[in-house]
Design an enzyme around this catalytic site. Sequence first.
Site, PDB file in Angstrom:
ATOM      1  N   GLU A 175      43.081  38.014  22.643  1.00  0.00           N
ATOM      2  CA  GLU A 175      44.147  38.579  23.462  1.00  0.00           C
ATOM      3  C   GLU A 175      45.360  37.676  23.384  1.00  0.00           C
ATOM      4  O   GLU A 175      45.267  36.537  22.912  1.00  0.00           O
ATOM      5  CB  GLU A 175      43.691  38.819  24.900  1.00  0.00           C
ATOM      6  N   HIS A 208      44.734  37.117  34.206  1.00  0.00           N
ATOM      7  CA  HIS A 208      44.321  35.720  34.187  1.00  0.00           C
ATOM      8  C   HIS A 208      45.166  34.846  33.275  1.00  0.00           C
ATOM      9  O   HIS A 208      45.880  35.311  32.387  1.00  0.00           O
ATOM     10  CB  HIS A 208      42.832  35.560  33.896  1.00  0.00           C
ATOM     11  N   THR A 231      31.606  32.079  36.395  1.00  0.00           N
ATOM     12  CA  THR A 231      32.552  31.944  37.497  1.00  0.00           C
ATOM     13  C   THR A 231      34.001  32.101  37.048  1.00  0.00           C
ATOM     14  O   THR A 231      34.426  31.521  36.063  1.00  0.00           O
ATOM     15  CB  THR A 231      32.365  30.571  38.151  1.00  0.00           C
ATOM     16  N   GLU A 232      34.738  32.897  37.838  1.00  0.00           N
ATOM     17  CA  GLU A 232      36.155  33.107  37.601  1.00  0.00           C
ATOM     18  C   GLU A 232      36.929  32.193  38.532  1.00  0.00           C
ATOM     19  O   GLU A 232      36.494  31.952  39.656  1.00  0.00           O
ATOM     20  CB  GLU A 232      36.467  34.560  37.975  1.00  0.00           C
ATOM     21  N   THR A 240      19.590  32.318  44.727  1.00  0.00           N
ATOM     22  CA  THR A 240      19.283  32.870  46.056  1.00  0.00           C
ATOM     23  C   THR A 240      20.445  33.675  46.636  1.00  0.00           C
ATOM     24  O   THR A 240      20.298  34.335  47.656  1.00  0.00           O
ATOM     25  CB  THR A 240      18.903  31.749  47.048  1.00  0.00           C
ATOM     26  N   GLY A 241      21.629  33.627  45.993  1.00  0.00           N
ATOM     27  CA  GLY A 241      22.768  34.425  46.477  1.00  0.00           C
ATOM     28  C   GLY A 241      22.573  35.889  46.139  1.00  0.00           C
ATOM     29  O   GLY A 241      21.691  36.254  45.366  1.00  0.00           O
ATOM     30  N   TYR A 252      31.714  44.031  26.095  1.00  0.00           N
ATOM     31  CA  TYR A 252      30.746  45.154  26.093  1.00  0.00           C
ATOM     32  C   TYR A 252      31.408  46.449  25.655  1.00  0.00           C
ATOM     33  O   TYR A 252      30.767  47.307  25.061  1.00  0.00           O
ATOM     34  CB  TYR A 252      30.020  45.347  27.431  1.00  0.00           C
ATOM     35  N   LYS A 278      16.837  24.827  48.996  1.00  0.00           N
ATOM     36  CA  LYS A 278      15.934  25.991  49.032  1.00  0.00           C
ATOM     37  C   LYS A 278      14.696  25.775  48.154  1.00  0.00           C
ATOM     38  O   LYS A 278      14.034  26.749  47.774  1.00  0.00           O
ATOM     39  CB  LYS A 278      16.684  27.251  48.569  1.00  0.00           C
TER      40      LYS A 278
END
Lengths: 379, 290
Positions: B209, B247, B97-98, B17-18, B159, B43
Amino acid sequence: MKLYEHQAKVIFKKTGIPVPKGKVVTSLEMVSEAFHDVGGKIVIKAQVLAGGRGKAGGIKAADTLADAKKICMSLLGSKLKGLEVKSLLFEERLDIAREYYLAIVNDRERSCPLAMLSMKGGMAIEEVAKEYPDQLAMQPIDILYGLEDYQIRANAFHLGVPFADLNPLVSILKRLYEVYRGNDAELTEINPLIVTQQEQLVAGDGRLNIDDNALFRHPEFKEYIEVGVEKEFKAKKGNAFVDLDGDIGVMCTGAGMTMTMMDQISAYGGRPADFMDVGWGMLEGAAEEGIKLLLAKGVKVILISTYSGGRTDIMAEKILEGLPRISNLNVPVVIRLQGKNEERAQELLSECQLPYVRTAETLDKAVALAVQISKGEVK
Amino acid sequence: MSILVNKDTRVVFQGITGKLGRYYSQQMIDYGTKVVAGVTPGKAGEIVNGVPVYNTIKEACKASAADCAVLFVPAPFTKDAFMECIDAGIPLVLCLTEGVPVQDMMIVKRRLMGEKTVLLGPNSPGIVTPGEFISGLMPKEAFISGKIGIVSRSGTLTYQTADILKQSGFGTSTCLGIGGDPIIGVGFVEVLSLFEKDPDTELVVLIGEIGGQGEETAASFIKEHMKTPVVSFVAGRSAPEGRTMGHAGAIISGGKGTYQSKEKAFTEAGVPVARIITDLPNLIRKKLNS
């Protein structure tokens, strides 16, 4: 974020780890009071976030107020290991009998906390690991149960720790684990843990690095956040910025992509001026802030280049909206936006009339063009 | 064939719903991926993008027979979302999620011991089986169906790599990002062993990496257990030592996790390392023809 020694020691003390009597000094006016408060023979320690302070001349002994004043005049505001000394820690001087190394760190490979213990206190741990690997004990910790006494004892016996030190050592290492868990640390370290001639165990130094991602649970650390270019950029929705010394301003999304862009630039004979990961901020106008930062740094060309799963059409809109607002923009801006909705993004870029904008379709074309511009081969 | 996801995979979308949830769930539906339920506490009863919303993962799974959860949940609530999914016994969980705290992930990894749930992420860009299943941030523009498997630690490079391969005529069987955080669910080794068993994956491209030991561990696994050829690229060849590049994954410390150590490990395992990412198609051609 990394805490200074004196900040780490405040937390150590709260958690029951003995620390020397100390006072923080940030100006010459504070010297006299701090000297008398700590009393007698003291050490003065420059507060910078770097190891090897002693060898670099950042730790000095003072026996008189005159000595202390002289040392403060030379240290305050000076540079130590490339970092400005903004504050000093006055501490009581201890009579050292022996020293230990204690730490709790993240163990990435085992996905758990790791306790480390050594009798080679006072040395850099990397050196201990290299020179005396058999004298460094490592104990993986089950995060559900925590660190148990017997685990510390077994390691201490193995290292040959004198029996008199055993119980206080167990107690201090367990409290260090409390510091680690209670503050969402990535690393916390006491090096050295001093055993005084009077057989007291005291934290001689203190390191505490907090997981930035857990700061939402620790509002108390907000006051410790220092301003600086990197922090300011983060506050303006950028992800990360690292200053380097080349002349091609790099702006990307994603750490891997940003490094790849730097690698490609280097392979093509150019020099990246920075590492800038704008992240999701690219959808919210952080590119504009990033460009200002790069211009202030002084670059010959700016390369905005990414392949994104975020909407590149919105990125193009935000960039093109922001560019005309930057009054001192005097270098070419090479833009490559591929990924989600790239057709629309490329349409927007091709319609752009701004004279300094160059567009490229792919990663290698964009980098090649930026490198050529940086060398003055094309404009 | 493919690994982990295909046209029959049924998705429950947490956080539907976000704003981002609405956008990215619609992207999946448009691609033809079966999004069968959404979850947002409080919800239940709403319909978003034609998908019924439930209060809990358990309710959603019971009603929809979902076998894959996609999480679009803010970092402070991610641990809780993982626990809920593991408790519901969902076979596959993808998390984008980061910024999930490291100690939260230590607890999640502990909870996963002995469970059958496969966790991809956090900070994963998602997973794609071209023409069948898309998820996460994966832009559909990058993918065509083919016989190359891609596994990457970096999101954007996932990607980017698929696109570079596509430009050279190579399609992908399955393409996924394991996430760049210090502690993640499945790592290179688990994914490589799945590719090894997939008869339709002819070659695997591994994108690593600097920082951590994941690439070194992968190299020794490839050497000992894989017949499927692998080629690689490691980002950060030019990064100065001792500086954190973004990161937490990309930290080099104490001579461990350097570009040189990873390049050496791969070379010794017979895995060619592309000096620049655009060299990958050449390495693939060479490897397939040898």
